[in-house]
Design an enzyme around this catalytic site. Structure first.
Site, PDB file in Angstrom:
ATOM      1  N   GLN A  79       7.576  -5.980   3.683  1.00  0.00           N
ATOM      2  CA  GLN A  79       7.393  -4.884   4.657  1.00  0.00           C
ATOM      3  C   GLN A  79       8.770  -4.332   5.100  1.00  0.00           C
ATOM      4  O   GLN A  79       9.699  -4.380   4.313  1.00  0.00           O
ATOM      5  CB  GLN A  79       6.566  -5.320   5.858  1.00  0.00           C
ATOM      6  N   ASP A 125       8.012  -0.803   1.329  1.00  0.00           N
ATOM      7  CA  ASP A 125       7.988  -0.115   0.029  1.00  0.00           C
ATOM      8  C   ASP A 125       9.315   0.548  -0.314  1.00  0.00           C
ATOM      9  O   ASP A 125       9.342   1.587  -0.978  1.00  0.00           O
ATOM     10  CB  ASP A 125       6.869   0.953  -0.025  1.00  0.00           C
ATOM     11  N   LEU A 163      17.403   7.289  -5.616  1.00  0.00           N
ATOM     12  CA  LEU A 163      18.215   8.497  -5.436  1.00  0.00           C
ATOM     13  C   LEU A 163      17.828   9.539  -6.491  1.00  0.00           C
ATOM     14  O   LEU A 163      17.809  10.741  -6.232  1.00  0.00           O
ATOM     15  CB  LEU A 163      19.706   8.143  -5.555  1.00  0.00           C
ATOM     16  N   LYS A 165      12.421  -3.208  -2.455  1.00  0.00           N
ATOM     17  CA  LYS A 165      13.065  -4.511  -2.225  1.00  0.00           C
ATOM     18  C   LYS A 165      12.945  -5.411  -3.457  1.00  0.00           C
ATOM     19  O   LYS A 165      13.848  -6.169  -3.747  1.00  0.00           O
ATOM     20  CB  LYS A 165      12.427  -5.221  -1.024  1.00  0.00           C
ATOM     21  N   ALA A 189       2.064  -7.425   0.845  1.00  0.00           N
ATOM     22  CA  ALA A 189       3.251  -6.879   0.180  1.00  0.00           C
ATOM     23  C   ALA A 189       2.966  -6.607  -1.287  1.00  0.00           C
ATOM     24  O   ALA A 189       2.082  -7.226  -1.876  1.00  0.00           O
ATOM     25  CB  ALA A 189       4.393  -7.875   0.300  1.00  0.00           C
ATOM     26  N   GLY A 190       3.722  -5.701  -1.845  1.00  0.00           N
ATOM     27  CA  GLY A 190       3.622  -5.442  -3.274  1.00  0.00           C
ATOM     28  C   GLY A 190       5.011  -5.152  -3.793  1.00  0.00           C
ATOM     29  O   GLY A 190       5.601  -4.145  -3.445  1.00  0.00           O
ATOM     30  N   HIS A 191       5.572  -6.094  -4.538  1.00  0.00           N
ATOM     31  CA  HIS A 191       6.926  -5.896  -5.062  1.00  0.00           C
ATOM     32  C   HIS A 191       6.874  -5.712  -6.571  1.00  0.00           C
ATOM     33  O   HIS A 191       6.356  -6.570  -7.276  1.00  0.00           O
ATOM     34  CB  HIS A 191       7.807  -7.102  -4.709  1.00  0.00           C
TER      35      HIS A 191
END
Ligand code: IMP
Length: 428
Positions: A222, A13, A330, A16, A39-41
Site C-alpha cells: 500500500q 500501486d 516516467l 514497489k 496488495a498486488g506486486h
C-alpha cells in the site's frame, strides 16, 4: 548494520514490486511487515511476469523472505499464490512466516464484503479481502494467530468462540447465512500442515540478520496516504504502510533502520474512495490509465489517475524520513504536450502547503499547478540520468526540490533493466 525500507509515497500501486526486486539483488533478506493479500506486486524478471500478493518479492530471487507479524495472513490465499508461483519455477525453501502473524478467516472476508455493501456504513472501496476486520480483531484482542493455528485444539477453541459471536452478527445485523465451523476448521487445519515448515519466531531471526551485518530489505505494501493514522482517514487501509510500521510489523527497533526509499509514480493513482485533489476526470486521465495499464493487480479495478502531487509526497518524505525517492513510470508521460505538477493547494482562497487532517477540507482543496513542457523521447533504453531529455530532467529536479528528497531511482519501463540508478543503497 544495513537495513533499507521501501515505502509507497502515494496511495499504493507505485511500482514497489519492481523497485524491491531491483534492490533485492543487493539485499540478503526481504521482509514484508504489514498489509496482506490486498496488495498486488508485479515483478518482471528476465522477461517473466510474477504476480505477488502476500509472498515477499525476494522469493523471485530465492532470497530468504519473511512474512512479519504485522501482516494480515490469509493462509488459503497464501497457499494458492505459492502453488501458482511454484508452477513458474519459484522455490519456497527460504520462506519464513512469523508465529505472531494474525490470520484472516472467512468471517473477516464476509464481514468486509457485507459492510462495504451496507448503506449503514461508509463505503471505503476496500479490496474485500478481510483486511480491516482482521486488524480489528487484533486490536480487540480476539484475533487468531499463526501460532494458534499450529496447535489444533487451541485453534478450534478460539474459532468456536469467535464464530459464535460472528454468526450472531451475520444473522441479526446483516440477515446473512451463518458460517460453518467444521468447514473452516478443516480448511485451516489442512493449510496448517502445509505452512508449518515455514513458521518461526521471525523477529529474532531478522534481528540476528541485522546484527550480523546482513543487508535487510523491508518491503512495504500500500502507501503512506493509506496509513491508518496518517492517511486520508477513514479512506485508508487498516495497517501502517509507513517506515514506523516496520518496527512493530517486523519486530526490530527504530535504531536499526538506516535508509528509506519512497516509491512514487511520475503521476498519481488511487483505487477506492476518498479525496484526490489532482485527479483527472478528462482525456488526460484516460490517457494515463490506458498507457500506464492502471488496473488493479488484485481486483482488476480501474485506477483513478491524476498529476503528481508534491504536497502529498513531501508529507510522505517527512513521515517516513525518506533518504531517497524512486520515481516510476516516467515513460508513461512521454507524448504529453504539457505536464502539470501540484505545488500547493488552495482552500477557500488560502494557500496550503501541507495535507489537512480534516477530510472535508482536504476534499475541497484545489491543486495549484506549475506547468512543464512534455517530451517525445523514447526512454525505454535510457540507463543514465544525463541521457534523459532536458524537459524530463527539469520536471524531476523540481519534484526532488519540492519533496525535499534526492531522486535515487528512475524507472523507465517494466523490466528490471529499465532503471536509471542515481544513488547508492545499503551504505555502499
Ligand atoms: P483494504 O486494505 O482492502 O481494507 O482497503 C482499504 C483501502 O486501501 C481501499 O481504498 C483500497 O483500494 C486501498 N488499498 C488496499 N490495498 C491496496 C494496494 O495494494 N494498492 C492500492 N490501494 C490499496
Amino acid at each position: 548494520m544495513s537495513s533499507l525500507v521501501i515505502v509507497g509515497a502515494q496511495w499504493g500501486d507505485e511500482g514497489k514490486g519492481k523497485v524491491t526486486d531491483f534492490l533485492t539483488d543487493k539485499a540478503d533478506v526481504v521482509v514484508r511487515y504489514q498489509g496482506g493479500n490486498n496488495a498486488g506486486h508485479t515483478v518482471i524478471s528476465n522477461g517473466k511476469v510474477y504476480k505477488l500478493h502476500l509472498v515477499p518479492s525476494g522469493i523471485v530471487q530465492n532470497k530468504p523472505s519473511v512474512i512479519g507479524s504485522g501482516v494480515a495472513l490469509d493462509p488459503l490465499s497464501l497457499i494458492e499464490e505459492m502453488n501458482e508461483l511454484k508452477m513458474q519455477g519459484i522455490i519456497f525453501d527460504k520462506l519464513l512466516i512469523d508465529k505472531r502473524t494474525h490470520l484472516i478467516l472467512p468471517y473477516h472476508i464476509k464481514l468486509d464484503q457485507l459492510r462495504e455493501e451496507s448503506s449503514a456504513r461508509t463505503e471505503i472501496g476496500t479490496t474485500k479481502r478481510g483486511i480491516g476486520p482482521c486488524y480489528e480483531d487484533k486490536t480487540k484482542r480476539c484475533g487468531i494467530r499463526v501460532c494458534d493455528l499450529m496447535m489444533p485444539e487451541i485453534f478450534k477453541e478460539k474459532l468456536k468462540q469467535n464464530l459464535n459471536n460472528v454468526n450472531t452478527e451475520l444473522k441479526k445485523i446483516y440477515s446473512s447465512d451463518e458460517l460453518d465451523f467444521d468447514d473452516i476448521a478443516d480448511k485451516y487445519l489442512n493449510a496448517a500442515k502445509i505452512i508449518r515448515p515455514y513458521v518461526a519466531d521471525t523477529s529474532i531471526i531478522v534481528q540476528d540478520y541485522i546484527k550480523s551485518g546482513k543487508k535487510v530489505l523491508f518491503e512495504g505494501a500500500q502507501g503512506t496516504m493509506l496509513d491508518v493514522n496518517y492517511g486520508t482517514y477513514p479512506y485508508v487501509t487498516s495497517s501502517h504502510p509507513t517506515t514506523a510500521g516496520v518496527c512493530v510489523g517486523a519486530g526490530i527497533p527504530p535504531t536499526a533502520i538506516n535508509e528509506a526509499i519512497g516509491i512514487a509514480k511520475a503521476y498519481t493513482t488511487r483505487v477506492g474512495k476518498g479525496p484526490f485533489p489532482t485527479e483527472l476526470l478528462d482525456k488526460t486521465g484516460d490517457y494515463l490509465r490506458e498507457k500506464g495499464h492502471e488496473y488493479g493487480v488484485t481486483t482488476g479495478r480501474p485506477r483513478r489517475c491524476g498529476w503528481f502531487d508534491t504536497v502529498g509526497v513531501r508529507y510522505a518524505a517527512r513521515i517516513n524520513g525518506l533518504t531517497g525517492l524512486a520515481i516510476t513510470k516516467l515513460d508513461t508521460l512521454t507524448g504529453l504536450k504539457e505536464i502539470k505538477l501540484c505545488v500547493s493547494y488552495k482552500y477557500k482562497g488560502e494557500i496550503l502547503n501541507v495535507i489537512p487532517p480534516e477530510l472535508n477540507i482536504f476534499d475541497e482543496c484545489e491543486p495549484v499547478y506549475e506547468v512543464f513542457e512534455g517530451w517525445e523521447q523514447d526512454m525505454s533504453s535510457v540507463r543514465s540520468y544525463n541521457d534523459l531529455n532536458d524537459n524530463a530532467k527539469k520536471y524531476l529536479s523540481r519534484i526532488s526540490e519540492l519533496c525535499e528528497t534526492p531522486i535515487s531511482i528512475i524507472s523507465v519501463g517494466p523490466d528490471r533493466q529499465q532503471t536509471i540508478i542515481n544513488g547508492k543503497f545499503f551504505n555502499e
